[in-house]
Design an enzyme around this catalytic site. Structure first.
Site, PDB file in Angstrom:
ATOM      1  N   HIS A  38     -35.364   8.161 -16.187  1.00 13.65           N
ATOM      2  CA  HIS A  38     -36.338   8.605 -17.185  1.00 13.65           C
ATOM      3  C   HIS A  38     -35.884   8.278 -18.608  1.00 13.65           C
ATOM      4  O   HIS A  38     -36.716   8.025 -19.484  1.00 13.65           O
ATOM      5  CB  HIS A  38     -36.640  10.100 -17.044  1.00 13.65           C
ATOM      6  CG  HIS A  38     -35.525  11.021 -17.416  1.00 13.65           C
ATOM      7  ND1 HIS A  38     -34.461  11.285 -16.578  1.00 13.65           N
ATOM      8  CD2 HIS A  38     -35.304  11.765 -18.536  1.00 13.65           C
ATOM      9  CE1 HIS A  38     -33.638  12.141 -17.167  1.00 13.65           C
ATOM     10  NE2 HIS A  38     -34.119  12.444 -18.357  1.00 13.65           N
ATOM     11  N   LYS A  54     -32.884   4.782 -23.667  1.00 14.52           N
ATOM     12  CA  LYS A  54     -31.863   5.156 -24.653  1.00 14.52           C
ATOM     13  C   LYS A  54     -30.788   4.085 -24.800  1.00 14.52           C
ATOM     14  O   LYS A  54     -30.003   4.123 -25.751  1.00 14.52           O
ATOM     15  CB  LYS A  54     -31.233   6.494 -24.278  1.00 14.52           C
ATOM     16  CG  LYS A  54     -32.167   7.674 -24.525  1.00 14.52           C
ATOM     17  CD  LYS A  54     -31.496   9.000 -24.227  1.00 14.52           C
ATOM     18  CE  LYS A  54     -32.412  10.168 -24.568  1.00 14.52           C
ATOM     19  NZ  LYS A  54     -31.790  11.483 -24.254  1.00 14.52           N
ATOM     20  N   HIS A  60     -37.564   5.518 -27.341  1.00 16.62           N
ATOM     21  CA  HIS A  60     -36.883   5.256 -26.072  1.00 16.62           C
ATOM     22  C   HIS A  60     -37.861   5.277 -24.896  1.00 16.62           C
ATOM     23  O   HIS A  60     -37.568   4.718 -23.839  1.00 16.62           O
ATOM     24  CB  HIS A  60     -35.742   6.258 -25.847  1.00 16.62           C
ATOM     25  CG  HIS A  60     -36.162   7.592 -25.317  1.00 16.62           C
ATOM     26  ND1 HIS A  60     -36.638   8.603 -26.124  1.00 16.62           N
ATOM     27  CD2 HIS A  60     -36.177   8.101 -24.057  1.00 16.62           C
ATOM     28  CE1 HIS A  60     -36.924   9.659 -25.391  1.00 16.62           C
ATOM     29  NE2 HIS A  60     -36.657   9.388 -24.121  1.00 16.62           N
TER      30      HIS A  60
END
Length: 300
Positions: free
Chosen positions: A147, A151, A176
């Site tokens: 998920h 990042k 992100h």
């Protein structure tokens, strides 16, 4: 098992067995088609393991046993993995997604513990609240793993900044979600090209939905798209709840972990605002001693 009868001209003359299940072709679609369309070596005498063409252009790994006769060649086809095919595909996706997740947040000392807890919570909700079959439980768990893969594109000094982020930094961190979807799309394209037989479309679709939408809010105030209610994919709604649950319960370098009663009040206040109200209601109705056992990896 599927049996093909291939004439001396190399064309498929007859089909016996469930070809649709094996290669997604109806028998009428394949009769009269040159057998080389499926694989150039399919009529070679003996037992072979071949990547045989499926209807959508992907390849299936099959055993092919060919017996030449005077007027035709008999070819018997069977899956190499039989009923284990989906498990093999999901195992491959698991290795990829776990590696992507680790690389994305390498340097976070709490990362592996966080992902393990997210995994356990996701399995619990998928099995007990949604009552999904095991392949879909595995798929949403893999999606939860990646998920935050976006990042990887955010500077580490911002991700791990010990002070409050500036508005500009926070806006960058918000990207992100799109970056995660983009990373997954890029890796997915390589898998489709290089290892099509191991590609599982639903796993990648759910992973991209979770990466993009796990910060959407039920009332439409989230990001990046402002989707609301059931416009937000269900898999993303599950992972949002799981991610916040873990973030609230667990201590981090910049915060103390909240006690269960405080977490329950927070989720109750934000059901139908941030969280899917049905999922939130189900969670609030559970035994929270059991919730804490899941967090620590205990059973029962």
């Amino acid at each position: 098992m599927v049996e093909l009868e291939i004439g001396q001209d190399g064309a498929i003359a007859a089909v016996r067995g469930n070809l649709d299940e094996l290669l997604d072709f109806a028998p009428d679609e394949i009769r009269g088609v040159p057998s080389a369309f499926l694989h150039p070596q399919i009529t070679e005498a003996g037992l072979h393991t071949l990547w045989v063409r499926r209807r959508n252009g992907d390849r299936a790994l099959l055993h092919a046993f060919s017996i030449p006769h005077d007027t035709h060649t008999q070819v018997y086809l069977a899956h190499v993995f039989e009923q284990d095919t989906i498990q093999v595909k999901l195992a491959y996706q698991s290795a990829l997604f776990r590696g992507l997740a680790f690389a994305a947040e390498y340097g976070d000392p709490e990362l592996l513990n966080h992902l393990s807890r997210v995994e356990r919570y996701t399995i619990w909700i998928a099995e007990e609240a949604l009552r999904w079959e095991q392949p879909d439980v595995s798929r949403i768990t893999l999606a939860a793993y990646v998920h935050d893969v976006g990042k990887s594109a955010i500077p580490r000094e911002i991700l791990y900044k010990p002070a409050k982020l500036t508005p500009e930094e926070y806006k960058l961190v918000q990207t992100h979600t799109q970056k995660g979807r983009d990373v997954l799309e890029e890796v997915e394209s390589y898998i489709q090209q290089e290892n099509a037989w191991l590609y599982d479309e639903k796993s990648w679709r759910w992973a991209k939905e979770v990466a993009l939408h796990h910060h959407e809010n039920w009332d439409g105030t989230g990001y990046p798209t402002g989707a609301a209610g059931e416009e937000i994919p269900l898999v993303a709604r599950v992972v949002k709840l799981v991610d916040v649950l873990d973030a609230l319960l667990e201590a981090r370098p910049y915060k103390e972990g909240w006690p269960p009663e405080q977490v329950k009040r927070e989720i109750d206040q934000k059901k139908g605002v941030e969280f899917d109200p049905h999922l939130a209601e189900w969670l609030l109705a559970q035994d929270w001693a059991f919730v804490q056992n899941i967090a620590t990896g205990k059973k029962g």
